[in-house]
Scaffold this active site. Structure first.
Site, mmCIF file in Angstrom:
data_model
loop_
_atom_site.group_PDB
_atom_site.id
_atom_site.type_symbol
_atom_site.label_atom_id
_atom_site.label_comp_id
_atom_site.label_asym_id
_atom_site.label_seq_id
_atom_site.Cartn_x
_atom_site.Cartn_y
_atom_site.Cartn_z
ATOM 1 N N HIS A 17 -59.176 68.874 104.700
ATOM 2 C CA HIS A 17 -57.872 69.088 105.345
ATOM 3 C C HIS A 17 -56.816 68.644 104.344
ATOM 4 O O HIS A 17 -56.773 67.466 103.979
ATOM 5 C CB HIS A 17 -57.760 68.264 106.625
ATOM 6 C CG HIS A 17 -58.832 68.569 107.622
ATOM 7 N ND1 HIS A 17 -58.656 69.452 108.650
ATOM 8 C CD2 HIS A 17 -60.114 68.128 107.724
ATOM 9 C CE1 HIS A 17 -59.762 69.536 109.360
ATOM 10 N NE2 HIS A 17 -60.673 68.748 108.817
ATOM 11 N N HIS A 195 -64.793 73.426 113.605
ATOM 12 C CA HIS A 195 -65.373 72.100 113.785
ATOM 13 C C HIS A 195 -66.159 72.115 115.095
ATOM 14 O O HIS A 195 -65.637 72.539 116.143
ATOM 15 C CB HIS A 195 -64.274 71.041 113.917
ATOM 16 C CG HIS A 195 -63.612 70.657 112.635
ATOM 17 N ND1 HIS A 195 -63.020 71.557 111.803
ATOM 18 C CD2 HIS A 195 -63.453 69.433 112.048
ATOM 19 C CE1 HIS A 195 -62.520 70.911 110.751
ATOM 20 N NE2 HIS A 195 -62.766 69.615 110.884
ATOM 21 N N GLU A 198 -69.195 67.355 115.875
ATOM 22 C CA GLU A 198 -68.794 66.121 115.184
ATOM 23 C C GLU A 198 -68.894 64.999 116.219
ATOM 24 O O GLU A 198 -69.768 64.151 116.121
ATOM 25 C CB GLU A 198 -67.355 66.254 114.640
ATOM 26 C CG GLU A 198 -66.822 65.011 113.943
ATOM 27 C CD GLU A 198 -65.343 65.124 113.514
ATOM 28 O OE1 GLU A 198 -64.632 66.018 114.022
ATOM 29 O OE2 GLU A 198 -64.911 64.292 112.676
ATOM 30 N N ASP A 276 -63.486 65.898 103.842
ATOM 31 C CA ASP A 276 -62.752 65.925 105.114
ATOM 32 C C ASP A 276 -61.292 65.489 104.922
ATOM 33 O O ASP A 276 -60.424 66.349 104.765
ATOM 34 C CB ASP A 276 -63.457 65.064 106.166
ATOM 35 C CG ASP A 276 -63.178 65.499 107.600
ATOM 36 O OD1 ASP A 276 -62.512 66.529 107.800
ATOM 37 O OD2 ASP A 276 -63.650 64.813 108.532
ATOM 38 N N ASP A 277 -61.041 64.195 104.970
ATOM 39 C CA ASP A 277 -59.682 63.653 104.823
ATOM 40 C C ASP A 277 -59.751 62.488 103.843
ATOM 41 O O ASP A 277 -59.687 61.313 104.240
ATOM 42 C CB ASP A 277 -59.165 63.168 106.190
ATOM 43 C CG ASP A 277 -59.133 64.290 107.209
ATOM 44 O OD1 ASP A 277 -58.219 65.119 107.150
ATOM 45 O OD2 ASP A 277 -60.060 64.350 108.050
HETATM 46 N N1 ADE Z 1 -58.433 67.113 111.497
HETATM 47 C C1 ADE Z 1 -58.517 66.456 110.329
HETATM 48 N N2 ADE Z 1 -59.724 65.919 110.185
HETATM 49 C C2 ADE Z 1 -60.451 66.253 111.275
HETATM 50 C C3 ADE Z 1 -61.774 66.017 111.706
HETATM 51 N N3 ADE Z 1 -62.633 65.310 110.984
HETATM 52 N N4 ADE Z 1 -62.144 66.494 112.902
HETATM 53 C C4 ADE Z 1 -61.291 67.202 113.641
HETATM 54 N N5 ADE Z 1 -60.047 67.452 113.278
HETATM 55 C C5 ADE Z 1 -59.620 66.994 112.105
HETATM 56 ZN ZN ZN Z 2 -62.557 68.116 109.387
#
Ligand code: ADE
Ligand code: ZN
Length: 336
Positions: A17, A195, A198, A276-277
């Site tokens: 992201h 997604h 998770e 991911d982030d």
């Molecule tokens: N937005 C940013 N990271 C995310 C994640 N891991 N799961 C869902 N939405 C997200």
């Molecule tokens: Zn994600």
């Protein structure tokens, strides 16, 4: 562990992201630039707040952080900073997620964020030879109507967008909520990812496959709870874009050693490793490779398989996949 080998492996990052690559230092610089008052007094205090108990506790801080992005140059700076880090990690191709609704809700239009990101992606192609795609994600906690409006608003930039995705708060917002939006996106020629699995149950992964017709599942780690689903993922070579450091930071697993990535790889699931982030979860893609290898005692051949999976699961044309794959063969032959 052979760090040079992990770095040299050509990797595609398929679950990133871009708003999650916004480092605290850049948050503060942009806040100062635009006269935005932050809730935290310093970079250190902001970073110290990155102590999450679940997905929602992260998302609250992530959306607040994105509020400092105000003009085209901010989106360039954020994207460029990520691309420089990714290149240093041996990423040869990246498919970045972006969240338009996080910005349109604050009054910023596509004409602000799209050119900023695109300019950085083009520069990375020129300067590093790094290829890329853009994946536009819908925020699943918002309505179907809002997602349709976002798809419509993206029309002038359709040529820049390869796929649509689905992110944000998972539980309570099953993929089926967006079946019609994804059908319209596919009619427009866009690919789809989502997604699922998770924090949400395996049934969400089934819905992503059957209703949204996805090319990949983002995360998908909870698929392991459903043997029939596992059989299907294996039979269809359906890629999972797994994010190990994210899963530990968001308490999907207590420790890296408990992560199911190796079990899924052993079963023959097409697993990939992603960040991911990364600004929030303690590492970019190479750090995810390193910590996964160390915690799960994966061999260099298994790490090469993960890199090859990422190339194969990307939206690159076959000829470009073949070039990267051949390089992986050479590196593996040299390492063993
Ligand atoms: N937005 C940013 N990271 C995310 C994640 N891991 N799961 C869902 N939405 C997200
Ligand atoms: Zn994600």
């Amino acid at each position: 562990m052979n760090d040079d080998f992990l770095r040299a492996l050509p990797k595609a990052e398929l679950h990133l992201h871009i708003e999650g690559s916004l480092e605290p230092e850049l948050v503060f610089r942009l806040a100062q630039k635009h006269g935005v008052t932050l809730k935290y007094p310093s970079v250190e205090a902001l970073r110290a707040a990155y102590d999450f108990s679940d997905l929602q506790s992260f998302l609250d801080i992530y959306y607040a952080g994105a509020d400092v992005l105000r003009d085209e140059q901010d989106f360039f700076d954020m994207t460029w900073a990520y691309l420089e880090r990714a290149q240093a990690d041996g990423v040869v191709h990246t498919e970045i997620f972006f969240d338009p609704q996080t910005h349109t809700a604050r009054g910023l239009g596509f004409e602000v964020f799209m050119p900023g990101m695109k300019r950085a992606l083009d520069a990375a192609r020129e300067q590093f030879g790094m290829t890329s795609r853009m994946v536009m994600c819908f925020l699943r906690h918002l309505s179907e109507e809002d997602a349709f409006a976002t798809l419509d608003a993206s029309a002038p930039y359709r040529d820049w967008i390869t796929a649509v995705g689905l992110d944000s708060s998972e539980v309570g917002h099953p993929p089926g909520k967006f079946e019609r939006v994804f059908a319209k996106a596919r009619e427009l020629g866009l690919l789809t990812v989502a997604h699922a699995g998770e924090e949400g149950p395996p049934s969400y992964v089934w819905e992503a496959l059957d209703l949204l017709k996805v090319s990949r599942i983002d995360h998908g780690v909870r698929s392991e709870e459903d043997p029939a689903l596992m059989d299907r993922l294996i039979a269809e070579r359906m890629p999972l874009t797994v994010c190990p450091l994210s899963n530990v930071k968001l308490c999907v697993y207590d420790t890296m050693a408990e992560h199911n990535l190796k079990r899924m790889l052993d079963r023959g699931v097409m697993v990939t490793i992603n960040s991911d982030d990364p600004a929030y979860f303690g590492g970019y893609v190479l750090e995810n490779f390193r910590q996964t290898q160390a915690a799960l005692a994966l061999s260099d051949a298994e790490m090469a398989r993960l890199a090859r999976n990422s190339i194969d699961a990307s939206f690159l044309p076959d000829e470009e996949k073949a070039v990267h794959s051949a390089r992986i063969d050479v590196l593996l032959a040299e390492a063993t």
